[in-house]
Design a protein around this motif. Sequence first.
Motif, PDB file in Angstrom:
ATOM      1  N   TYR A 215      30.636  35.334  27.268  1.00 53.23           N
ATOM      2  CA  TYR A 215      30.419  35.602  25.857  1.00 53.23           C
ATOM      3  C   TYR A 215      30.370  34.340  25.010  1.00 53.23           C
ATOM      4  CZ  TYR A 215      31.121  40.388  27.196  1.00 53.23           C
ATOM      5  OH  TYR A 215      30.981  41.612  27.804  1.00 53.23           O
ATOM      6  N   ASN A 216      30.906  33.239  25.514  1.00 52.71           N
ATOM      7  CA  ASN A 216      30.865  31.972  24.796  1.00 52.71           C
ATOM      8  C   ASN A 216      30.876  30.868  25.843  1.00 52.71           C
ATOM      9  OD1 ASN A 216      31.245  29.642  23.329  1.00 52.71           O
ATOM     10  ND2 ASN A 216      32.750  30.530  21.946  1.00 52.71           N
ATOM     11  N   GLN A 217      29.719  30.315  26.122  1.00 54.28           N
ATOM     12  CA  GLN A 217      29.604  29.338  27.198  1.00 54.28           C
ATOM     13  C   GLN A 217      30.317  28.031  26.902  1.00 54.28           C
ATOM     14  OE1 GLN A 217      25.279  29.602  27.716  1.00 54.28           O
ATOM     15  NE2 GLN A 217      25.714  30.544  29.692  1.00 54.28           N
ATOM     16  N   ASP A 218      30.727  27.821  25.651  1.00 52.55           N
ATOM     17  CA  ASP A 218      31.453  26.606  25.299  1.00 52.55           C
ATOM     18  C   ASP A 218      32.960  26.758  25.439  1.00 52.55           C
ATOM     19  OD1 ASP A 218      29.063  25.320  24.661  1.00 52.55           O
ATOM     20  OD2 ASP A 218      29.125  26.068  22.599  1.00 52.55           O
ATOM     21  N   ARG A 219      33.410  27.977  25.797  1.00 51.52           N
ATOM     22  CA  ARG A 219      34.850  28.233  25.886  1.00 51.52           C
ATOM     23  C   ARG A 219      35.150  28.995  27.170  1.00 51.52           C
ATOM     24  NH1 ARG A 219      36.441  31.948  21.440  1.00 51.52           N
ATOM     25  NH2 ARG A 219      35.969  33.535  22.961  1.00 51.52           N
ATOM     26  N   ALA A 220      36.086  28.504  27.922  1.00 50.78           N
ATOM     27  CA  ALA A 220      36.492  29.188  29.159  1.00 50.78           C
ATOM     28  C   ALA A 220      37.463  30.316  28.819  1.00 50.78           C
ATOM     29  CB  ALA A 220      37.152  28.207  30.109  1.00 50.78           C
ATOM     30  N   GLY A 221      37.477  31.344  29.666  1.00 48.89           N
ATOM     31  CA  GLY A 221      38.467  32.402  29.533  1.00 48.89           C
ATOM     32  C   GLY A 221      37.975  33.677  28.884  1.00 48.89           C
ATOM     33  N   ASP A 222      36.739  33.709  28.401  1.00 50.57           N
ATOM     34  CA  ASP A 222      36.234  34.935  27.793  1.00 50.57           C
ATOM     35  C   ASP A 222      35.232  35.651  28.711  1.00 50.57           C
ATOM     36  OD1 ASP A 222      34.071  33.223  27.610  1.00 50.57           O
ATOM     37  OD2 ASP A 222      33.507  33.871  25.598  1.00 50.57           O
ATOM     38  N   GLU A 223      35.164  35.234  29.962  1.00 50.65           N
ATOM     39  CA  GLU A 223      34.208  35.799  30.899  1.00 50.65           C
ATOM     40  C   GLU A 223      34.721  37.120  31.472  1.00 50.65           C
ATOM     41  OE1 GLU A 223      35.752  32.861  31.500  1.00 50.65           O
ATOM     42  OE2 GLU A 223      34.245  31.345  31.062  1.00 50.65           O
ATOM     43  N   GLU A 224      33.785  37.959  31.866  1.00 49.89           N
ATOM     44  CA  GLU A 224      34.103  39.193  32.577  1.00 49.89           C
ATOM     45  C   GLU A 224      33.411  39.114  33.930  1.00 49.89           C
ATOM     46  OE1 GLU A 224      34.515  42.140  28.739  1.00 49.89           O
ATOM     47  OE2 GLU A 224      32.705  42.248  29.933  1.00 49.89           O
ATOM     48  N   ALA A 225      34.173  39.233  34.995  1.00 49.68           N
ATOM     49  CA  ALA A 225      33.629  39.088  36.341  1.00 49.68           C
ATOM     50  C   ALA A 225      33.237  40.436  36.924  1.00 49.68           C
ATOM     51  CB  ALA A 225      34.653  38.419  37.254  1.00 49.68           C
ATOM     52  N   GLY A 226      32.113  40.432  37.621  1.00 46.84           N
ATOM     53  CA  GLY A 226      31.710  41.610  38.367  1.00 46.84           C
ATOM     54  C   GLY A 226      32.356  41.578  39.740  1.00 46.84           C
ATOM     55  N   TYR A 227      32.636  42.750  40.287  1.00 46.34           N
ATOM     56  CA  TYR A 227      33.239  42.853  41.617  1.00 46.34           C
ATOM     57  C   TYR A 227      32.152  43.136  42.639  1.00 46.34           C
ATOM     58  CZ  TYR A 227      37.783  42.920  39.385  1.00 46.34           C
ATOM     59  OH  TYR A 227      38.885  42.580  38.657  1.00 46.34           O
ATOM     60  N   HIS A 228      31.871  42.147  43.478  1.00 46.95           N
ATOM     61  CA  HIS A 228      30.873  42.274  44.547  1.00 46.95           C
ATOM     62  C   HIS A 228      29.516  42.709  44.007  1.00 46.95           C
ATOM     63  CE1 HIS A 228      34.106  41.762  47.446  1.00 46.95           C
ATOM     64  NE2 HIS A 228      34.797  42.668  46.782  1.00 46.95           N
ATOM     65  N   LEU A 229      29.144  42.233  42.831  1.00 44.96           N
ATOM     66  CA  LEU A 229      27.865  42.653  42.247  1.00 44.96           C
ATOM     67  C   LEU A 229      26.677  42.239  43.100  1.00 44.96           C
ATOM     68  CD1 LEU A 229      28.233  42.219  38.387  1.00 44.96           C
ATOM     69  CD2 LEU A 229      28.592  44.244  39.803  1.00 44.96           C
ATOM     70  N   HIS A 230      26.830  41.211  43.925  1.00 45.00           N
ATOM     71  CA  HIS A 230      25.737  40.790  44.796  1.00 45.00           C
ATOM     72  C   HIS A 230      25.429  41.844  45.863  1.00 45.00           C
ATOM     73  CE1 HIS A 230      29.343  39.623  46.989  1.00 45.00           C
ATOM     74  NE2 HIS A 230      28.616  39.571  48.090  1.00 45.00           N
ATOM     75  N   GLN A 231      26.374  42.748  46.135  1.00 44.95           N
ATOM     76  CA  GLN A 231      26.179  43.778  47.158  1.00 44.95           C
ATOM     77  C   GLN A 231      25.682  45.103  46.589  1.00 44.95           C
ATOM     78  OE1 GLN A 231      30.115  44.073  48.772  1.00 44.95           O
ATOM     79  NE2 GLN A 231      29.796  42.419  50.234  1.00 44.95           N
ATOM     80  N   HIS A 232      25.924  45.340  45.314  1.00 44.35           N
ATOM     81  CA  HIS A 232      25.624  46.649  44.736  1.00 44.35           C
ATOM     82  C   HIS A 232      24.184  46.761  44.278  1.00 44.35           C
ATOM     83  CE1 HIS A 232      29.706  48.130  44.883  1.00 44.35           C
ATOM     84  NE2 HIS A 232      30.105  46.914  44.525  1.00 44.35           N
ATOM     85  N   ARG A 233      23.705  47.991  44.310  1.00 46.80           N
ATOM     86  CA  ARG A 233      22.348  48.286  43.855  1.00 46.80           C
ATOM     87  C   ARG A 233      22.414  48.824  42.431  1.00 46.80           C
ATOM     88  NH1 ARG A 233      19.860  52.335  47.072  1.00 46.80           N
ATOM     89  NH2 ARG A 233      17.928  51.616  46.180  1.00 46.80           N
ATOM     90  N   PHE A 234      21.593  48.273  41.573  1.00 45.32           N
ATOM     91  CA  PHE A 234      21.486  48.745  40.200  1.00 45.32           C
ATOM     92  C   PHE A 234      20.352  49.764  40.140  1.00 45.32           C
ATOM     93  CE2 PHE A 234      24.020  45.043  39.766  1.00 45.32           C
ATOM     94  CZ  PHE A 234      24.770  45.219  38.618  1.00 45.32           C
ATOM     95  N   VAL A 235      20.697  50.971  40.553  1.00 44.27           N
ATOM     96  CA  VAL A 235      19.772  52.105  40.492  1.00 44.27           C
ATOM     97  C   VAL A 235      20.549  53.268  39.873  1.00 44.27           C
ATOM     98  CG1 VAL A 235      18.350  51.359  42.451  1.00 44.27           C
ATOM     99  CG2 VAL A 235      20.286  52.862  42.850  1.00 44.27           C
TER     100      VAL A 235
END
Length: 134
Positions: A80-100
């Motif tokens: 949400y703010n690339q100039d500040r660490a700590g406001d990110e939301e991580a996806g869990y294994h998003l590289h494995q999941h299908r967005f369908v």
Amino acid sequence: MLHHVTLHLARSKQFPEGSPRYGYEMTAPLDDQGRLDPQEWSNTRAHCRVRRFWGDEGERQGVLVHRPGGSGGATWMIDYNQDRAGDEEAGYHLHQHRFVPGEYVTIGDDDGHPHTFQVVSVTAGTPRRVGEDR
């Protein structure tokens, strides 16, 4: 190719029916199977935007980022703010999941609490601002 993806909060103890008032709208690069495509992301990252809507809290605008490390060698996050660490939301294994439509993905909020979301729509499209009228 970039796609417009809408996620709604899935069923949970707090929301037995899920809720369309909580979720994400994002522009993301998906491959032919509906998985996030890191190669395409590197070419289109400026267009990979995310809008988080969260009930009465209003919305937040961010970007979809792909960082080295994590499970599978990389981590997909919403920043949400690339100039500040700590406001990110991580996806869990998003590289494995299908967005369908009908599939589920999990994203941790900025406090690290995981929430499961159902993919409710995916449409191929040209880059535009997330939340912009179609």
